[in-house]
Design a protein around this motif. Structure first.
Motif, PDB file in Angstrom:
ATOM      1  N   SER A   4       0.823  -1.213   0.000  1.00 20.08           N
ATOM      2  CA  SER A   4       0.000   0.000   0.000  1.00 20.08           C
ATOM      3  C   SER A   4       0.856   1.261   0.000  1.00 20.08           C
ATOM      4  CB  SER A   4      -0.979  -0.002   1.179  1.00 20.08           C
ATOM      5  OG  SER A   4      -0.295  -0.013   2.391  1.00 20.08           O
ATOM      6  N   TYR A   7       1.975   1.776  -3.538  1.00 22.32           N
ATOM      7  CA  TYR A   7       0.836   2.314  -4.291  1.00 22.32           C
ATOM      8  C   TYR A   7       0.657   3.804  -3.994  1.00 22.32           C
ATOM      9  CZ  TYR A   7      -3.903   2.702  -6.132  1.00 22.32           C
ATOM     10  OH  TYR A   7      -5.008   3.083  -6.844  1.00 22.32           O
ATOM     11  N   ASP A   8       0.772   4.186  -2.740  1.00 21.18           N
ATOM     12  CA  ASP A   8       0.542   5.577  -2.347  1.00 21.18           C
ATOM     13  C   ASP A   8       1.693   6.508  -2.692  1.00 21.18           C
ATOM     14  OD1 ASP A   8      -1.917   4.900  -1.280  1.00 21.18           O
ATOM     15  OD2 ASP A   8      -1.171   4.747   0.782  1.00 21.18           O
ATOM     16  N   LEU A  86      -2.833  -4.757  -2.904  1.00 24.35           N
ATOM     17  CA  LEU A  86      -2.370  -4.016  -1.732  1.00 24.35           C
ATOM     18  C   LEU A  86      -2.342  -4.899  -0.484  1.00 24.35           C
ATOM     19  CD1 LEU A  86      -3.934  -0.472  -2.117  1.00 24.35           C
ATOM     20  CD2 LEU A  86      -1.908  -1.460  -3.162  1.00 24.35           C
TER      21      LEU A  86
END
Length: 158
Positions: A4, A7-8, A86
């Motif tokens: 995650s 991804y962020d 994620l």
């Protein structure tokens, strides 16, 4: 770092490594080594997809890494992409971010566009496009704001 956080925080075009944390087996154990390499490798971040629905099924956000190409004589026969949810339990690390001023070439506009090339500048990206023919390609320059976003909220994507 977690999937995650990649991804962020990691910008598209970054080189990202993943690992399951196990030690690399010796070369003589070819089957064990091959299995280990599927869980411990690296690739270029080429796509981030948000949550989406397929009928009554909801698919969680994910990202895709381009691990490599297979082919000969300059002809690519197979592209190896790995997509991670994620919820992945693997550990990820940003090895390299796209340089400031480089230009990403996406296959199309929109949220699900895929990176097809990372050029050193706009001129190189336009030249690459004339040779590779993506009719709906979009050019996107890596900006200082995007690189600075890697360090938002005191978290670093490395």
């Amino acid at each position: 770092m977690s999937a995650s956080l990649i991804y962020d925080l990691a910008p598209v075009g970054s080189i990202v490594a993943w690992s399951d944390g196990t030690p690399r087996p010796p070369e003589r154990f070819s089957k064990k080594l091959a299995a280990w390499k599927t869980r411990n490798s690296q690739g270029r971040l080429v796509r981030k997809e948000g949550e989406r629905s397929l009928g009554a099924t909801s698919l969680s956000p994910n990202f895709t890494l381009h691990e490599g190409d297979l082919g000969a004589s300059g002809v690519i026969a197979i592209r190896i992409h790995r997509t991670f949810s994620l919820e992945s339990t693997l550990t990820f690390k940003v090895i390299e971010r796209p340089p400031l001023g480089s230009v990403r070439v996406f296959d199309r506009a929109g949220a699900n566009a895929e990176l097809v090339h990372l050029a050193v500048d706009r001129h190189a990206a336009e030249e690459w496009l004339t040779q590779h023919g993506y009719p709906h390609a979009v050019l996107d320059e890596v900006t200082e704001d995007e690189i600075a976003a890697d360090h938002m909220e005191g978290r670093a994507a490395a």
